[in-house]
Design a protein around this motif. Sequence first.
Motif, PDB file in Angstrom:
ATOM      1  N   ALA A 213       0.834  -1.210   0.000  1.00 33.46           N
ATOM      2  CA  ALA A 213       0.000   0.000   0.000  1.00 33.46           C
ATOM      3  C   ALA A 213       0.863   1.252   0.000  1.00 33.46           C
ATOM      4  N   ASN A 214       1.953   1.226   0.751  1.00 31.74           N
ATOM      5  CA  ASN A 214       2.883   2.353   0.781  1.00 31.74           C
ATOM      6  C   ASN A 214       3.529   2.543  -0.590  1.00 31.74           C
ATOM      7  N   LYS A 215       3.913   1.424  -1.218  1.00 36.01           N
ATOM      8  CA  LYS A 215       4.536   1.479  -2.544  1.00 36.01           C
ATOM      9  C   LYS A 215       3.566   2.036  -3.575  1.00 36.01           C
ATOM     10  N   LYS A 216       2.328   1.579  -3.532  1.00 33.71           N
ATOM     11  CA  LYS A 216       1.323   2.056  -4.485  1.00 33.71           C
ATOM     12  C   LYS A 216       1.095   3.549  -4.336  1.00 33.71           C
ATOM     13  N   ALA A 217       1.030   4.008  -3.080  1.00 32.64           N
ATOM     14  CA  ALA A 217       0.815   5.432  -2.830  1.00 32.64           C
ATOM     15  C   ALA A 217       1.984   6.263  -3.336  1.00 32.64           C
ATOM     16  N   VAL A 218       3.206   5.801  -3.081  1.00 35.82           N
ATOM     17  CA  VAL A 218       4.393   6.541  -3.510  1.00 35.82           C
ATOM     18  C   VAL A 218       4.461   6.619  -5.029  1.00 35.82           C
ATOM     19  N   LEU A 219       4.170   5.498  -5.715  1.00 37.55           N
ATOM     20  CA  LEU A 219       4.230   5.472  -7.178  1.00 37.55           C
ATOM     21  C   LEU A 219       3.118   6.300  -7.808  1.00 37.55           C
ATOM     22  N   ASN A 220       1.890   6.102  -7.341  1.00 36.72           N
ATOM     23  CA  ASN A 220       0.737   6.754  -7.965  1.00 36.72           C
ATOM     24  C   ASN A 220       0.614   8.232  -7.630  1.00 36.72           C
ATOM     25  N   ASP A 221       1.015   8.598  -6.413  1.00 37.52           N
ATOM     26  CA  ASP A 221       0.705   9.940  -5.936  1.00 37.52           C
ATOM     27  C   ASP A 221       1.901  10.886  -5.836  1.00 37.52           C
ATOM     28  N   PHE A 222       3.110  10.343  -5.903  1.00 34.80           N
ATOM     29  CA  PHE A 222       4.282  11.198  -5.747  1.00 34.80           C
ATOM     30  C   PHE A 222       5.275  11.055  -6.911  1.00 34.80           C
ATOM     31  N   ALA A 223       5.771   9.840  -7.144  1.00 36.61           N
ATOM     32  CA  ALA A 223       6.719   9.649  -8.247  1.00 36.61           C
ATOM     33  C   ALA A 223       6.078   9.973  -9.594  1.00 36.61           C
ATOM     34  N   SER A 224       4.760   9.782  -9.697  1.00 41.88           N
ATOM     35  CA  SER A 224       4.054  10.011 -10.962  1.00 41.88           C
ATOM     36  C   SER A 224       3.986  11.477 -11.352  1.00 41.88           C
ATOM     37  N   VAL A 225       4.341  12.380 -10.436  1.00 37.38           N
ATOM     38  CA  VAL A 225       4.258  13.808 -10.749  1.00 37.38           C
ATOM     39  C   VAL A 225       5.198  14.184 -11.897  1.00 37.38           C
ATOM     40  N   VAL A 226       6.306  13.456 -12.059  1.00 39.22           N
ATOM     41  CA  VAL A 226       7.227  13.736 -13.162  1.00 39.22           C
ATOM     42  C   VAL A 226       6.592  13.360 -14.490  1.00 39.22           C
ATOM     43  N   GLU A 227       5.873  12.238 -14.517  1.00 42.11           N
ATOM     44  CA  GLU A 227       5.141  11.853 -15.728  1.00 42.11           C
ATOM     45  C   GLU A 227       4.100  12.923 -16.059  1.00 42.11           C
ATOM     46  N   GLY A 228       3.391  13.398 -15.036  1.00 46.32           N
ATOM     47  CA  GLY A 228       2.395  14.443 -15.252  1.00 46.32           C
ATOM     48  C   GLY A 228       3.014  15.726 -15.775  1.00 46.32           C
ATOM     49  N   LEU A 229       4.176  16.097 -15.224  1.00 49.45           N
ATOM     50  CA  LEU A 229       4.879  17.295 -15.681  1.00 49.45           C
ATOM     51  C   LEU A 229       5.311  17.145 -17.126  1.00 49.45           C
ATOM     52  N   SER A 230       5.843  15.971 -17.486  1.00 51.81           N
ATOM     53  CA  SER A 230       6.298  15.709 -18.848  1.00 51.81           C
ATOM     54  C   SER A 230       5.149  15.855 -19.847  1.00 51.81           C
ATOM     55  N   LYS A 231       4.010  15.266 -19.537  1.00 49.96           N
ATOM     56  CA  LYS A 231       2.848  15.335 -20.432  1.00 49.96           C
ATOM     57  C   LYS A 231       2.296  16.760 -20.502  1.00 49.96           C
ATOM     58  N   TYR A 232       2.298  17.447 -19.368  1.00 53.90           N
ATOM     59  CA  TYR A 232       1.785  18.816 -19.330  1.00 53.90           C
ATOM     60  C   TYR A 232       2.629  19.747 -20.194  1.00 53.90           C
ATOM     61  N   LEU A 233       3.960  19.645 -20.068  1.00 51.54           N
ATOM     62  CA  LEU A 233       4.845  20.525 -20.831  1.00 51.54           C
ATOM     63  C   LEU A 233       4.823  20.206 -22.324  1.00 51.54           C
ATOM     64  N   SER A 234       4.547  18.970 -22.677  1.00 50.76           N
ATOM     65  CA  SER A 234       4.476  18.589 -24.105  1.00 50.76           C
ATOM     66  C   SER A 234       3.371  19.334 -24.829  1.00 50.76           C
ATOM     67  N   SER A 235       2.302  19.653 -24.107  1.00 50.82           N
ATOM     68  CA  SER A 235       1.166  20.333 -24.734  1.00 50.82           C
ATOM     69  C   SER A 235       0.985  21.775 -24.269  1.00 50.82           C
ATOM     70  N   ASN A 236       1.833  22.227 -23.333  1.00 48.02           N
ATOM     71  CA  ASN A 236       1.701  23.586 -22.801  1.00 48.02           C
ATOM     72  C   ASN A 236       3.051  24.298 -22.722  1.00 48.02           C
ATOM     73  N   SER A 237       3.911  24.054 -23.695  1.00 51.34           N
ATOM     74  CA  SER A 237       5.262  24.630 -23.662  1.00 51.34           C
ATOM     75  C   SER A 237       5.237  26.155 -23.765  1.00 51.34           C
ATOM     76  N   LYS A 238       4.148  26.745 -24.227  1.00 55.83           N
ATOM     77  CA  LYS A 238       4.054  28.196 -24.353  1.00 55.83           C
ATOM     78  C   LYS A 238       4.060  28.883 -22.995  1.00 55.83           C
ATOM     79  N   GLU A 239       3.752  28.131 -21.934  1.00 58.54           N
ATOM     80  CA  GLU A 239       3.740  28.725 -20.590  1.00 58.54           C
ATOM     81  C   GLU A 239       5.137  28.973 -20.058  1.00 58.54           C
ATOM     82  N   LEU A 240       6.141  28.392 -20.715  1.00 60.14           N
ATOM     83  CA  LEU A 240       7.516  28.546 -20.235  1.00 60.14           C
ATOM     84  C   LEU A 240       8.134  29.828 -20.755  1.00 60.14           C
TER      85      LEU A 240
END
Length: 240
Positions: A213-240
């Motif tokens: 349960a700890n591993k699932k929480a760390v992967l889904n809710d914390f480590a995954s933020v980099v994946e979210g950032l990568s996808k966000y910047l791919s479609s919103n690079s104008k914000e930089l």
Amino acid sequence: MARSIGTFKVAVVLMSLMVFAVAADDMKEVERAAREIRDNSSEIISVKPEYNTFGWKLETKQATHTIYLKEDSENNLLWFRAEALVPGNPRPIADLINDPATRKKFDKSLQNVKVLSEVSHYAGESLRTAVDTYKVSTDSKPREFVYFSKTIKYEGGIVTIVNGHYQSSSVEESKSAVRGRLAQTFWEIRPIGKTQTNVLFMGALDAGLKGDANKKAVLNDFASVVEGLSKYLSSNSKEL
């Protein structure tokens, strides 16, 4: 009566100075801890076999991001190391990560951020203390983390963000959330050429859960933020 008022004023001034002194001492401790976390993190960053003395194990390797894990069963902590190559330059990416309004756009677990204090220093450095509330996927109640965040800019355009547990008696625990322990997290945002940046997010976390349960929480809710950032910047690079 006048003497009583004068004595009262002196007492108020002394109390204010004491509070200021305690706050100043807290900030000195935070600064020291931030530097220590950064220095320790730099020693365990490498995942190359010849340098991987920390014992990172590959968990996920995808086009958008890579995640390594390291279990610390003695302290009930799970280390994660998430990395992605994204478009843009380090400083504006660091600003996106630090800004609660934009952070929520790619960090889906983040519910709320309450900034307790924020101080900007020379050369683009800043120090913040805050309370973050996360919706952990494995639990019905949100998790609350009280922490400090130190942003440091280095030569060559590298920006690091160091986060660690902030102990403060003035921060009451929320009745609607469970207080979690943020051991430390560390961002290294490094320029690659003129148009790309390597984003590394690493941390040790106890989500207040056990085993898988700890591993699932760390992967889904914390480590995954980099994946979210990568996808966000791919479609919103104008914000930089």
